[in-house]
Design a protein around this motif. Structure first.
Motif, PDB file in Angstrom:
ATOM      1  N   TYR A 275       0.822  -1.207   0.000  1.00  0.00           N
ATOM      2  CA  TYR A 275       0.000   0.000   0.000  1.00  0.00           C
ATOM      3  C   TYR A 275       0.854   1.254   0.000  1.00  0.00           C
ATOM      4  N   GLN A 276       0.419   2.223  -0.772  1.00  0.00           N
ATOM      5  CA  GLN A 276       0.996   3.548  -0.677  1.00  0.00           C
ATOM      6  C   GLN A 276      -0.094   4.494  -0.185  1.00  0.00           C
ATOM      7  N   CYS A 277       0.319   5.470   0.588  1.00  0.00           N
ATOM      8  CA  CYS A 277      -0.606   6.485   1.071  1.00  0.00           C
ATOM      9  C   CYS A 277      -0.032   7.825   0.612  1.00  0.00           C
ATOM     10  N   ASP A 278      -0.638   8.389  -0.409  1.00  0.00           N
ATOM     11  CA  ASP A 278      -0.076   9.581  -1.046  1.00  0.00           C
ATOM     12  C   ASP A 278      -0.909  10.816  -0.767  1.00  0.00           C
ATOM     13  N   ALA A 279      -0.225  11.949  -0.576  1.00  0.00           N
ATOM     14  CA  ALA A 279      -0.907  13.243  -0.539  1.00  0.00           C
ATOM     15  C   ALA A 279      -0.157  14.150  -1.508  1.00  0.00           C
ATOM     16  N   ASP A 280      -0.882  14.779  -2.416  1.00  0.00           N
ATOM     17  CA  ASP A 280      -0.252  15.656  -3.402  1.00  0.00           C
ATOM     18  C   ASP A 280      -1.063  16.936  -3.563  1.00  0.00           C
ATOM     19  N   VAL A 281      -0.367  17.979  -3.975  1.00  0.00           N
ATOM     20  CA  VAL A 281      -1.033  19.228  -4.352  1.00  0.00           C
ATOM     21  C   VAL A 281      -0.623  19.545  -5.769  1.00  0.00           C
ATOM     22  N   VAL A 282      -1.595  19.771  -6.637  1.00  0.00           N
ATOM     23  CA  VAL A 282      -1.234  20.223  -7.987  1.00  0.00           C
ATOM     24  C   VAL A 282      -1.845  21.599  -8.229  1.00  0.00           C
ATOM     25  N   GLY A 283      -1.116  22.386  -9.033  1.00  0.00           N
ATOM     26  CA  GLY A 283      -1.613  23.713  -9.367  1.00  0.00           C
ATOM     27  C   GLY A 283      -1.098  24.789  -8.441  1.00  0.00           C
ATOM     28  N   SER A 284       0.016  24.515  -7.780  1.00  0.00           N
ATOM     29  CA  SER A 284       0.614  25.536  -6.919  1.00  0.00           C
ATOM     30  C   SER A 284       2.124  25.347  -6.876  1.00  0.00           C
ATOM     31  N   LYS A 285       2.846  26.447  -7.028  1.00  0.00           N
ATOM     32  CA  LYS A 285       4.303  26.368  -6.959  1.00  0.00           C
ATOM     33  C   LYS A 285       4.798  26.835  -5.592  1.00  0.00           C
ATOM     34  N   SER A 286       3.862  27.105  -4.714  1.00  0.00           N
ATOM     35  CA  SER A 286       4.222  27.695  -3.422  1.00  0.00           C
ATOM     36  C   SER A 286       5.149  26.800  -2.606  1.00  0.00           C
TER      37      SER A 286
ATOM     38  N   GLY B 109      -0.783  16.075 -21.658  1.00  0.00           N
ATOM     39  CA  GLY B 109      -1.302  17.196 -22.427  1.00  0.00           C
ATOM     40  C   GLY B 109      -1.727  18.417 -21.642  1.00  0.00           C
ATOM     41  N   LEU B 110      -1.444  18.463 -20.362  1.00  0.00           N
ATOM     42  CA  LEU B 110      -1.791  19.652 -19.582  1.00  0.00           C
ATOM     43  C   LEU B 110      -0.492  20.299 -19.093  1.00  0.00           C
ATOM     44  N   LYS B 111      -0.171  21.463 -19.677  1.00  0.00           N
ATOM     45  CA  LYS B 111       1.121  22.105 -19.402  1.00  0.00           C
ATOM     46  C   LYS B 111       1.034  23.023 -18.181  1.00  0.00           C
ATOM     47  N   ASP B 112       2.212  23.313 -17.644  1.00  0.00           N
ATOM     48  CA  ASP B 112       2.359  24.322 -16.597  1.00  0.00           C
ATOM     49  C   ASP B 112       1.527  24.063 -15.346  1.00  0.00           C
ATOM     50  N   VAL B 113       1.399  22.815 -14.977  1.00  0.00           N
ATOM     51  CA  VAL B 113       0.744  22.517 -13.699  1.00  0.00           C
ATOM     52  C   VAL B 113       1.793  21.867 -12.799  1.00  0.00           C
ATOM     53  N   SER B 114       2.194  22.597 -11.791  1.00  0.00           N
ATOM     54  CA  SER B 114       3.220  22.060 -10.901  1.00  0.00           C
ATOM     55  C   SER B 114       2.567  21.246  -9.786  1.00  0.00           C
ATOM     56  N   GLY B 115       3.227  20.186  -9.428  1.00  0.00           N
ATOM     57  CA  GLY B 115       2.698  19.358  -8.341  1.00  0.00           C
ATOM     58  C   GLY B 115       3.790  19.036  -7.337  1.00  0.00           C
ATOM     59  N   VAL B 116       3.371  18.798  -6.111  1.00  0.00           N
ATOM     60  CA  VAL B 116       4.320  18.341  -5.103  1.00  0.00           C
ATOM     61  C   VAL B 116       3.565  17.396  -4.181  1.00  0.00           C
ATOM     62  N   GLY B 117       4.232  16.345  -3.775  1.00  0.00           N
ATOM     63  CA  GLY B 117       3.521  15.373  -2.950  1.00  0.00           C
ATOM     64  C   GLY B 117       4.452  14.460  -2.193  1.00  0.00           C
ATOM     65  N   ILE B 118       3.862  13.724  -1.251  1.00  0.00           N
ATOM     66  CA  ILE B 118       4.632  12.764  -0.474  1.00  0.00           C
ATOM     67  C   ILE B 118       3.865  11.449  -0.394  1.00  0.00           C
ATOM     68  N   SER B 119       4.595  10.412  -0.014  1.00  0.00           N
ATOM     69  CA  SER B 119       4.005   9.095   0.083  1.00  0.00           C
ATOM     70  C   SER B 119       4.457   8.433   1.383  1.00  0.00           C
ATOM     71  N   PHE B 120       3.524   7.687   1.983  1.00  0.00           N
ATOM     72  CA  PHE B 120       3.864   6.889   3.154  1.00  0.00           C
ATOM     73  C   PHE B 120       3.858   5.420   2.743  1.00  0.00           C
ATOM     74  N   GLY B 121       4.887   4.675   3.095  1.00  0.00           N
ATOM     75  CA  GLY B 121       4.925   3.247   2.787  1.00  0.00           C
ATOM     76  C   GLY B 121       4.342   2.455   3.934  1.00  0.00           C
ATOM     77  N   LEU B 122       3.048   2.135   3.835  1.00  0.00           N
ATOM     78  CA  LEU B 122       2.344   1.515   4.954  1.00  0.00           C
ATOM     79  C   LEU B 122       3.018   0.238   5.450  1.00  0.00           C
ATOM     80  N   ASP B 123       3.395  -0.631   4.520  1.00  0.00           N
ATOM     81  CA  ASP B 123       3.897  -1.942   4.917  1.00  0.00           C
ATOM     82  C   ASP B 123       5.218  -1.844   5.670  1.00  0.00           C
ATOM     83  N   ARG B 124       6.059  -0.909   5.244  1.00  0.00           N
ATOM     84  CA  ARG B 124       7.330  -0.725   5.947  1.00  0.00           C
ATOM     85  C   ARG B 124       7.108  -0.059   7.296  1.00  0.00           C
ATOM     86  N   ILE B 125       6.182   0.894   7.360  1.00  0.00           N
ATOM     87  CA  ILE B 125       5.865   1.531   8.641  1.00  0.00           C
ATOM     88  C   ILE B 125       5.400   0.461   9.625  1.00  0.00           C
ATOM     89  N   TYR B 126       4.567  -0.450   9.131  1.00  0.00           N
ATOM     90  CA  TYR B 126       4.079  -1.552   9.957  1.00  0.00           C
ATOM     91  C   TYR B 126       5.244  -2.360  10.526  1.00  0.00           C
TER      92      TYR B 126
END
Length: 454
Positions: free
Chosen positions: A143-154, A331-348
């Motif tokens: 399992y991966q547990c991902d959180a991402d934000v797209v559309g912001s360069k902040s 096909g969608l240009k100029d959309v910046s994204g940033v995100g992280i992932s948690f590795g559930l199985d390894r955390i376990y």
RNA sequence: GUGAUUGUAGCUCAGCUGGUUAGAGCGCCGGAUUGUGGUUCCGGAGGUCGCCGGUUCGAACCCGGUCUUUCACCCCA
């Protein structure tokens, strides 16, 4: 036929499921607390969506799904005769199992761009599959547990993700994790300064191994990849990088004077480091690590990786970064994204090793009604109904005991399942209750039992 | 993909340098004793020794292949 499951997959007992759910719930709660909203995507995608996004190595590890029907009939005979697996595969397989959550998410964003409100903060908790050879902390289904934000360069988002990592791991009681951070622009800058921009990937992959194979190993690998000795000489300080995050930033700034991109990377990192320091972390520590590269080609800015507490031998338990043009492929240009992932199985695995699951409530009843007398069964079931209405997990042993030994079996059942309270008889509204841990036996009404248990 | 490693009853494992009906503990089932459990005792079921092939008069044990386990590399969560 002997029962078995495919290599790299696992069954989970109810105890394991309870522990895993505890982690899932903690992560999910924090994601929502930080303003992320859930989406889900299919377990399998069109091969064209996935292939070529993870590099050559990645393509090899993607599970391909055979076309249905008489798939060989449509393949050109000459192609089959050539025995070129790669070419044949593309003809007989048009779908593949999800390899990670980021690429399907990019596809989702482009496909649903008109419905999405940007900046879009999504989280996704789903299994992924890789045709890798299993080893410690590595499975073919996980399992991966991902959180991402797209559309912001902040850069504030990048600060927030450090906070999010810290929040989740602290809540899980997994203290003293190290959140490593770097910036791809710095790596590009270094490559530029030493005149090896064309070998950026080789350079970073080799540098990434510093803590594993040491300076000599890294230098050897860089030489093998065609990076000149003079160039390697110029980055020598990287091999003995130490001091505070601020010290590291200062010396990077010196080193990167000739590279605009590199200096931008230093400035970005400084913003993140300064702000995280100012806000404070609960239990994790933030460490600037120039050797952190990660294999994925699509990162362009911040790079994250989380290491388990010292002493626990485990690969990274989380990772992520910024990717400026992931949706561009679709096909969608100029959309910046940033995100992280948690590795559930390894955390376990790490939590298990550190004994951090004590607080997890196991899925077992609180009260067991023994079933010794058919005439009492109905009264017992009625009492159980009331208990359940009061949210007290309870059950009656299904089979009536017809012998001493069968009664003993019911007691043993209570013992083995570690059930706290056992009711033996119910007569005229009076229950005989035994506390299994103290051995104390009392007579009481149903209301008194409810009070006692709650 | 490369290199190692593992595979014997449901589980954890014995099985000496290849030799006749493969064992133990736990668990399970039946029963006895303990007023109502976690104690003790008796009896029982359950194994094509991962699979296929080879060497041998004879293989769980030797050889080859294959699958599986675990680990390292590669890569990655």
């Amino acid at each position: 036929m002997k029962p078995g499951i495919p290599k790299g997959t696992r069954d989970f007992s109810s105890t394991e499921v309870a522990k895993r759910n505890y982690i899932f719930n903690t992560i999910r709660h924090s994601f929502e607390n930080f303003g992320f909203q859930p989406i889900e995507t299919p377990s399998f995608e069109n091969s064209s969506t996935l292939m070529g996004k993870y590099g050559e190595e990645g393509d090899r590890l993607i599970f391909k799904i055979l076309n249905s029907g008489d798939y060989l009939k449509k393949v050109d005979e000459n192609l089959l005769a050539d025995k070129d697996s790669q070419k044949v595969t593309s003809k007989i397989s048009e779908k593949a199992l999800r390899y990670d959550l980021t690429v399907p998410f990019a596809r989702y964003v482009v496909q649903h761009q008109n419905e999405i409100i940007f900046p879009f903060k999504r989280y996704q908790i789903q299994p992924v599959w890789r045709a890798d050879r299993p080893q410690k902390g590595r499975f073919r289904e996980f399992y991966q547990c991902d959180a991402d934000v797209v559309g912001s360069k902040s850069l504030w988002q990048e600060v927030e993700f450090v906070q999010l990592y810290d929040t989740v791991f602290s809540k899980l009681g997994l203290n003293d994790t190290t959140i490593k951070i770097n910036n791809r622009k710095i790596l590009s800058g270094i490559a530029e300064v030493i005149g090896a921009s064309d070998k950026l990937i080789d350079f970073t992959v080799a540098l990434d191994k510093l803590d594993k194979i040491g300076k000599d190993g890294v230098v050897k690998e860089m030489l093998e990849k065609g990076i000149s000795a003079e160039a390697i000489e110029k980055v020598d300080p990287l091999f003995n990088f130490s001091g505070s995050n601020q010290d590291k930033l200062a010396s990077l700034e010196d080193m990167l004077q000739g590279s605009e991109e590199g200096l931008q990377g230093v400035a970005d990192l400084r913003t993140v480091v300064d702000n995280v320091e100012s806000i404070g972390l609960a239990s994790a520590s933030l460490e600037l690590d120039v050797t952190l590269a990660r294999g994925l080609n699509y990162y362009t800015g911040a790079i994250y990786e989380v290491a388990a507490p010292e002493g626990v031998k485990m690969g990274s338990i989380g990772g992520g970064g910024r990717y400026d043009d992931l949706t561009g492929i679709f096909g969608l240009k100029d959309v910046s994204g940033v995100g992280i992932s948690f590795g559930l199985d390894r955390i376990y695995l790490v939590m298990e090793e550190l004994g951090l699951f004590e607080a997890v409530e196991l899925p077992k009843p609180k009260v067991l009604f023994l079933n010794f007398d058919e005439n009492e069964s109905l009264d017992k079931i009625k009492a159980i109904k009331t208990l359940r209405q009061n949210n007290i997990k309870s059950e009656m042993y299904p089979d009536v005991a017809s012998s001493n030994n069968q009664q003993k079996k019911q007691w043993k059942y209570a013992t083995n399942r570690e059930i706290e309270f056992v009711v033996t008889t119910v007569e005229n509204g009076t229950l005989v209750v035994k506390n299994m841990s103290t051995g104390e036996q009392t007579t009481c009404s149903l209301d008194e039992l409810i009070n006692k248990v709650q």
